[in-house]
Design an enzyme around this catalytic site. Structure first.
Site, PDB file in Angstrom:
ATOM      1  N   GLN A 231      37.690  76.023  41.963  1.00  0.00           N
ATOM      2  CA  GLN A 231      36.393  76.689  41.811  1.00  0.00           C
ATOM      3  C   GLN A 231      35.452  75.841  40.961  1.00  0.00           C
ATOM      4  O   GLN A 231      34.286  76.197  40.794  1.00  0.00           O
ATOM      5  CB  GLN A 231      36.563  78.069  41.159  1.00  0.00           C
ATOM      6  N   ARG A 378      37.012  88.425  39.288  1.00  0.00           N
ATOM      7  CA  ARG A 378      35.756  89.039  39.710  1.00  0.00           C
ATOM      8  C   ARG A 378      35.190  89.935  38.615  1.00  0.00           C
ATOM      9  O   ARG A 378      34.929  91.108  38.833  1.00  0.00           O
ATOM     10  CB  ARG A 378      35.992  89.838  40.990  1.00  0.00           C
ATOM     11  N   CYS A 379      35.023  89.352  37.455  1.00  0.00           N
ATOM     12  CA  CYS A 379      34.701  90.212  36.316  1.00  0.00           C
ATOM     13  C   CYS A 379      33.850  89.587  35.247  1.00  0.00           C
ATOM     14  O   CYS A 379      33.631  90.211  34.219  1.00  0.00           O
ATOM     15  CB  CYS A 379      35.983  90.623  35.651  1.00  0.00           C
ATOM     16  N   GLU A 752      30.158  89.869  41.185  1.00  0.00           N
ATOM     17  CA  GLU A 752      31.223  90.621  40.516  1.00  0.00           C
ATOM     18  C   GLU A 752      30.883  92.087  40.258  1.00  0.00           C
ATOM     19  O   GLU A 752      31.781  92.890  39.973  1.00  0.00           O
ATOM     20  CB  GLU A 752      31.547  89.942  39.183  1.00  0.00           C
TER      21      GLU A 752
HETATM   22  N1  MCN Z   1      22.965  86.429  46.048  1.00  0.00           N
HETATM   23  C1  MCN Z   1      21.731  86.746  46.579  1.00  0.00           C
HETATM   24  N2  MCN Z   1      20.762  87.272  45.774  1.00  0.00           N
HETATM   25  C2  MCN Z   1      21.002  87.516  44.450  1.00  0.00           C
HETATM   26  C3  MCN Z   1      22.268  87.227  43.908  1.00  0.00           C
HETATM   27  C4  MCN Z   1      23.225  86.659  44.741  1.00  0.00           C
HETATM   28  O1  MCN Z   1      21.523  86.560  47.771  1.00  0.00           O
HETATM   29  N3  MCN Z   1      20.047  88.030  43.665  1.00  0.00           N
HETATM   30  C5  MCN Z   1      23.982  85.761  46.868  1.00  0.00           C
HETATM   31  C6  MCN Z   1      24.184  84.342  46.370  1.00  0.00           C
HETATM   32  O2  MCN Z   1      23.243  83.461  46.810  1.00  0.00           O
HETATM   33  C7  MCN Z   1      25.591  84.047  46.819  1.00  0.00           C
HETATM   34  C8  MCN Z   1      26.258  85.397  46.670  1.00  0.00           C
HETATM   35  O3  MCN Z   1      25.223  86.383  46.713  1.00  0.00           O
HETATM   36  O4  MCN Z   1      25.601  83.601  48.135  1.00  0.00           O
HETATM   37  C9  MCN Z   1      27.017  85.539  45.336  1.00  0.00           C
HETATM   38  O5  MCN Z   1      26.208  85.020  44.343  1.00  0.00           O
HETATM   39  P1  MCN Z   1      26.455  85.123  42.754  1.00  0.00           P
HETATM   40  O6  MCN Z   1      26.366  86.510  42.332  1.00  0.00           O
HETATM   41  O7  MCN Z   1      25.585  84.111  42.125  1.00  0.00           O
HETATM   42  O8  MCN Z   1      27.992  84.716  42.546  1.00  0.00           O
HETATM   43  P2  MCN Z   1      28.666  83.295  42.784  1.00  0.00           P
HETATM   44  O9  MCN Z   1      28.110  82.681  43.980  1.00  0.00           O
HETATM   45  O10 MCN Z   1      28.690  82.528  41.519  1.00  0.00           O
HETATM   46  O11 MCN Z   1      30.114  83.759  43.174  1.00  0.00           O
HETATM   47  C10 MCN Z   1      31.066  84.068  42.189  1.00  0.00           C
HETATM   48  C11 MCN Z   1      31.553  85.490  42.317  1.00  0.00           C
HETATM   49  C12 MCN Z   1      32.829  85.601  41.580  1.00  0.00           C
HETATM   50  S1  MCN Z   1      32.859  85.122  39.966  1.00  0.00           S
HETATM   51  C13 MCN Z   1      33.974  85.991  42.201  1.00  0.00           C
HETATM   52  S2  MCN Z   1      35.357  86.136  41.270  1.00  0.00           S
HETATM   53  C14 MCN Z   1      33.976  86.243  43.602  1.00  0.00           C
HETATM   54  C15 MCN Z   1      32.662  86.612  44.144  1.00  0.00           C
HETATM   55  O12 MCN Z   1      31.697  85.811  43.687  1.00  0.00           O
HETATM   56  N4  MCN Z   1      34.811  85.535  44.381  1.00  0.00           N
HETATM   57  C16 MCN Z   1      34.635  85.590  45.743  1.00  0.00           C
HETATM   58  N5  MCN Z   1      32.624  86.883  45.468  1.00  0.00           N
HETATM   59  C17 MCN Z   1      33.527  86.304  46.315  1.00  0.00           C
HETATM   60  N6  MCN Z   1      33.378  86.381  47.655  1.00  0.00           N
HETATM   61  C18 MCN Z   1      34.242  85.746  48.461  1.00  0.00           C
HETATM   62  N7  MCN Z   1      34.080  85.844  49.781  1.00  0.00           N
HETATM   63  N8  MCN Z   1      35.283  85.011  47.961  1.00  0.00           N
HETATM   64  C19 MCN Z   1      35.498  84.918  46.638  1.00  0.00           C
HETATM   65  O13 MCN Z   1      36.488  84.191  46.154  1.00  0.00           O
HETATM   66 CU1  CUM Z   2      35.153  86.760  36.955  1.00  0.00          CU
HETATM   67  S1  CUM Z   2      36.383  85.903  38.420  1.00  0.00           S
HETATM   68 MO1  CUM Z   2      35.072  84.873  39.144  1.00  0.00          MO
HETATM   69  O1  CUM Z   2      34.657  84.434  37.509  1.00  0.00           O
HETATM   70  O2  CUM Z   2      35.680  83.436  39.655  1.00  0.00           O
END
Ligand code: MCN
Ligand code: CUM
Length: 798
Positions: A231, A378-379, A752
């Protein structure tokens, strides 16, 4: 426009039709995924590739007396058997964890948890490696294990970490936050106090793809390439360089398609190191891929916080103070995956969505003979535990006061005009409208109707009880800022690089790494929006340290808050340069050029017909560049966020509880989320659905359990129960939009939120079905027997 059913609201009219902000663009990456063309670590095949199988300890606590490799080496096709002694020659017998503890790569002396890595067998194919692994003879002197955090802190508990100098017991760390004295005083003077103990049980992130790596050392280039399920490829490269002594530019980490991470692929595991080391030593590629039970039993678990929560309040429900004490199980090593200055992660956000003056929290962590972990599943680093604590306690208090849980929330919410809001434990909330989200959820859930129905069933002594649970959570996502958040000393910024090519399309590279979140689509949407390009003309790349700008990776929902910001800022840099080129092409002064978001074109102020698109500008940048500028059209941004973002939401769950069997059925499941400005509503919807399913797994099914001998009894999918489509109800999602004031495009993270917000809503609902009979808490996972016991205790069982 709002959909009539309160469901997903299409926003097709934003984004100007080019696939920019707010458009439901179909995921670009799905083309390869749904046609079987994904490229995961286990798909990688190299000429002469060898396979690695790890020999694991059947015991949870044992000293290794001898390892006999000879019979394994006799197996046809076995090339090498590695133990700690072999790795020691290369100084690789141990590796640092993300919390600066020292973990054995292969057991040096003493096994500390069941399934710990003892030896590695390298062979020409996977089956031969497995045969060889079964022929490695290890003599163990079995020691008494301790798998329970409370017992491990007792005086007569066996010492697990005798490898740490001066360590005399199984105590790992202490931590506290807030004002102890002021909190005690508030409790003394309060009209009402409530207290509840609750276990947030050990969970496993359980991505579909287990962990794996292909180490590929090229002696010709003297370069080590490691394809791995990561990751966070850049920080993993830095750690690899520090541990192995190989210069960082001679290491390339490639994280190809990743089949789910959920926090499980943030730490470095022994298998990665062994595959890399073996390929270095043998000068052949070496593949290591875990089996399912290996993944569950040895890689980073999540949660395992035994929490006591207390609230102090006035008679009319004003919360005055919150206090909590936690016993945390960290397993055999301190290997939590969190910013290094936060030993309890972001747990101290436990005042939640409420304006509470005073708070105090303390925590003790213990070593046990269990796999190391404490990854954020996811937290966002323990926010799940914090949200569970406060949202459960608010329900406990409401019941104590005989108040509606809606009213008590309204009374205590931080109000919109209080933002930016500083919490008593030092968090700076950026923006929020908690009542707005709750109101919307109440409307969607038909709350009043269900309250009446609940009473009717009680009055009529019905066979099934109804319970309504609410959770109005606040998340904290988007670490940095770099000054406060780092991993192994590296500040938690993130990055984006944009190259617009001569024919008007672009390649965008980011420092984060998707595991299924749809980054190849949403990052392209950000750039499309900011440059007036079509989303189809933009390719997003990530996961290769040789080509991508350095970033700290994807976890803690930080991609949008940090790398998303970098993508917007880099786009704006490109836009600035584009103005100079436009001026040259249009024979005007640069100051007179303006950009129109709607059309995506650049034009001379006051003369909209004299306009030029980004495609024409791209051509100009390479074929007719102005003398004032360098040729080319690219930009890079490393973004250090000034603050985190605070997404929030209100979830309402209605359950039916069967008084005869203890079975729980979901009658209604409403989730209203607010993640600020939304890039892709459809992807957000997918994120919410997935996360809610995981919240249901948490509340109803999942638990990694151990017996007294240290055996993992929840270490495979027969015993560690994941929810399937059969257990998942129909979700009704809605949203409000409260932009982040400090984020360049006003977006907050969302990945999350559903896993953070939903477990307390579900538990509150089940408790709510029995609270009229005095039940205040039900432990997760709420299996039918757990629930039935509570029904029985309350005299409700039939
Ligand atoms: N997004 C959006 N508009 C926003 C916020 C987010 O369109 N205002 C979209 C983003 O562009 C992205 C998605 O939603 O495509 C998730 O964005 P974000 O909240 O920024 O999270 P991350 O991309 O950093 O993803 C990490 C988060 C975490 S920490 C875990 S754990 C998790 C999760 O995402 N693991 C996943 N969702 C998951 N989903 C899949 N399919 N697989 C995982 O391993
Ligand atoms: Cu909070 S689990 Mo995610 O941070 O990869």
């Amino acid at each position: 426009a709002e959909a009539e059913d309160g469901g997903p609201q299409p926003e097709k009219h934003c984004g100007h039709g080019r696939g920019g902000m707010g458009e439901e663009v179909k995921r670009k990456e799905d083309q390869r995924f749904i046609t079987g063309r994904g490229n995961y670590v286990d798909d990688i095949k190299k000429p002469d590739m060898l396979h690695c199988e790890i020999v694991r300890s059947p015991h949870a606590h044992a000293r290794i007396e001898n390892i006999d490799k000879s019979r394994a080496l006799d197996v046809d096709g076995v090339v090498a058997v590695l133990t700690a002694d072999d790795l020691r020659e290369y100084d690789l017998a141990t590796m640092p964890t993300l919390m600066a503890d020292t973990q054995d790569v292969l057991v040096n002396d003493k096994v500390k948890f069941q399934s710990q890595e003892v030896a590695a067998v390298i062979a020409t194919d996977r089956y031969t490696a497995k045969d060889g692994a079964q022929k490695v003879v290890v003599d163990y002197d079995v020691l008494e294990p301790v798998v329970d955090a409370e017992k491990s802190l007792e005086d007569d508990a066996p010492l697990i970490r005798d490898d740490i100098e001066g360590q005399e017991d199984n105590h790992c760390l202490d931590w506290e936050t807030g004002d102890e004295e002021a909190t005690a005083e508030a409790f003394e003077n309060a009209d009402v106090t409530v207290k509840e103990q609750m276990l947030y049980q050990r969970l496993h992130p359980a991505p579909i793809e287990t962990c794996g790596a292909v180490g590929d050392y090229d002696p010709g280039k003297d370069k080590l390439t490691v394809h791995m399920t990561s990751q966070a490829p850049h920080i993993h490269r830095t750690l690899f360089a520090q541990v192995s002594g190989i210069p960082e530019h001679k290491i390339r980490i490639v994280s190809p398609d990743v089949g789910g991470g959920f926090g499980n692929k943030v730490p470095i595991y022994p298998g990665y190191v062994v595959a890399a080391a073996a390929s270095y030593v043998l000068e052949q590629p070496v593949k290591w891929v875990e089996e399912r039970s290996e993944n569950i039993q040895s890689t980073g678990f999540a949660r395992d916080y035994d929490m006591t929560g207390e609230l102090a309040a006035t008679d009319d429900g004003e919360i005055l103070a919150v206090r909590t004490d936690v016993l945390a199980d960290h397993g055999a090593y301190n290997a939590v995956a969190q910013p290094s200055k936060f030993p309890a992660g972001f747990f101290n956000i436990f005042t939640g969505s409420y304006d509470i003056d005073t708070a105090y929290g303390s925590l003790t962590a213990a070593y046990t003979n269990t796999a190391p972990g404490g990854v954020a599943y996811r937290c966002s680093f323990r926010v799940t535990e914090a949200v569970y604590l406060i949202e459960r306690m608010v329900k406990v208090l409401a019941d104590e006061l005989g108040m509606d849980p809606v009213e008590i929330r309204r009374k205590n919410f931080i109000q919109p005009e209080q933002f930016p809001y500083e919490s008593p434990t030092g968090w700076n909330y950026d923006s929020g409208d908690y009542e707005g989200a709750l109101d919307k959820a109440l409307e969607m859930a038909d709350y009043d109707h269900y309250r009446e129905e609940q009473q009717r069933r009680i009055d009529e002594d019905a066979d099934t009880l109804l319970g309504i649970g609410i959770s109005s959570f606040t998340e904290v996502v988007g670490a940095g800022p770099g000054k406060t958040c780092d991993i192994a000393g590296v500040e938690m910024f993130d990055s984006a690089e944009i190259r617009v090519h001569p024919t008007g399309n672009a390649t965008v590279r980011v420092g984060v790494q998707t595991q299924g979140q749809g980054h190849e689509t949403t990052f392209a949407q950000i750039v499309a929006e900011e440059l007036g390009m079509d989303v189809e003309d933009i390719t997003v790349e990530h996961g290769d340290t040789d080509t991508d700008p350095y970033g700290l990776g994807t976890y803690g929902s930080r991609s949008t808050p940090v790398a998303g910001a970098a993508a917007a800022v880099a786009s704006r840099k490109v836009r600035e340069k584009a103005k100079a080129i436009a001026a040259n092409e249009l024979e005007a002064a640069k100051e007179d050029i303006t950009w129109d978001r709607e059309s995506g074109e650049f034009h001379v102020a006051g003369a909209p017909d004299r306009s030029i698109s980004i495609t024409e500008i791209a051509a100009g940048a390479y074929m007719n560049h102005p003398s004032s500028e360098e040729p080319g059209l690219e930009a890079v941004n490393y973004y250090d966020p000034p603050e985190m973002t605070y997404p929030f939401g209100s979830y309402i769950v209605v359950v039916e509880v069967d008084r005869e069997t203890g079975e729980v059925e979901f009658e209604k499941f409403v989730a209203v989320d607010d993640c600020g400005n939304r890039i892709n509503p459809m992807i957000i919807e997918g994120q919410i659905h997935g996360g809610l399913a995981q919240g249901i797994g948490t509340a109803m099914l999942e638990h990694v359990t151990f017996d007294d001998n240290g055996n993992v009894t929840g270490g495979d999918f027969m015993n560690y129960l994941l929810p399937t489509s059969m257990e998942i109800p129909n979700f009704e999602t809605g949203h409000t939009v409260t932009p982040s004031p400090h984020h360049p495009i006003g977006a907050k993270g969302v990945g999350e939120s559903p896993t953070v917000g939903s477990p307390p809503a579900i538990v509150n609902a089940v408790v709510d079905a029995m609270s009229h009979a005095g039940i205040t808490h039900v432990e997760m996972p709420m299996t039918p027997d757990t629930v039935w016991e509570k029904l029985d205790e309350a005299g409700l069982a039939t």
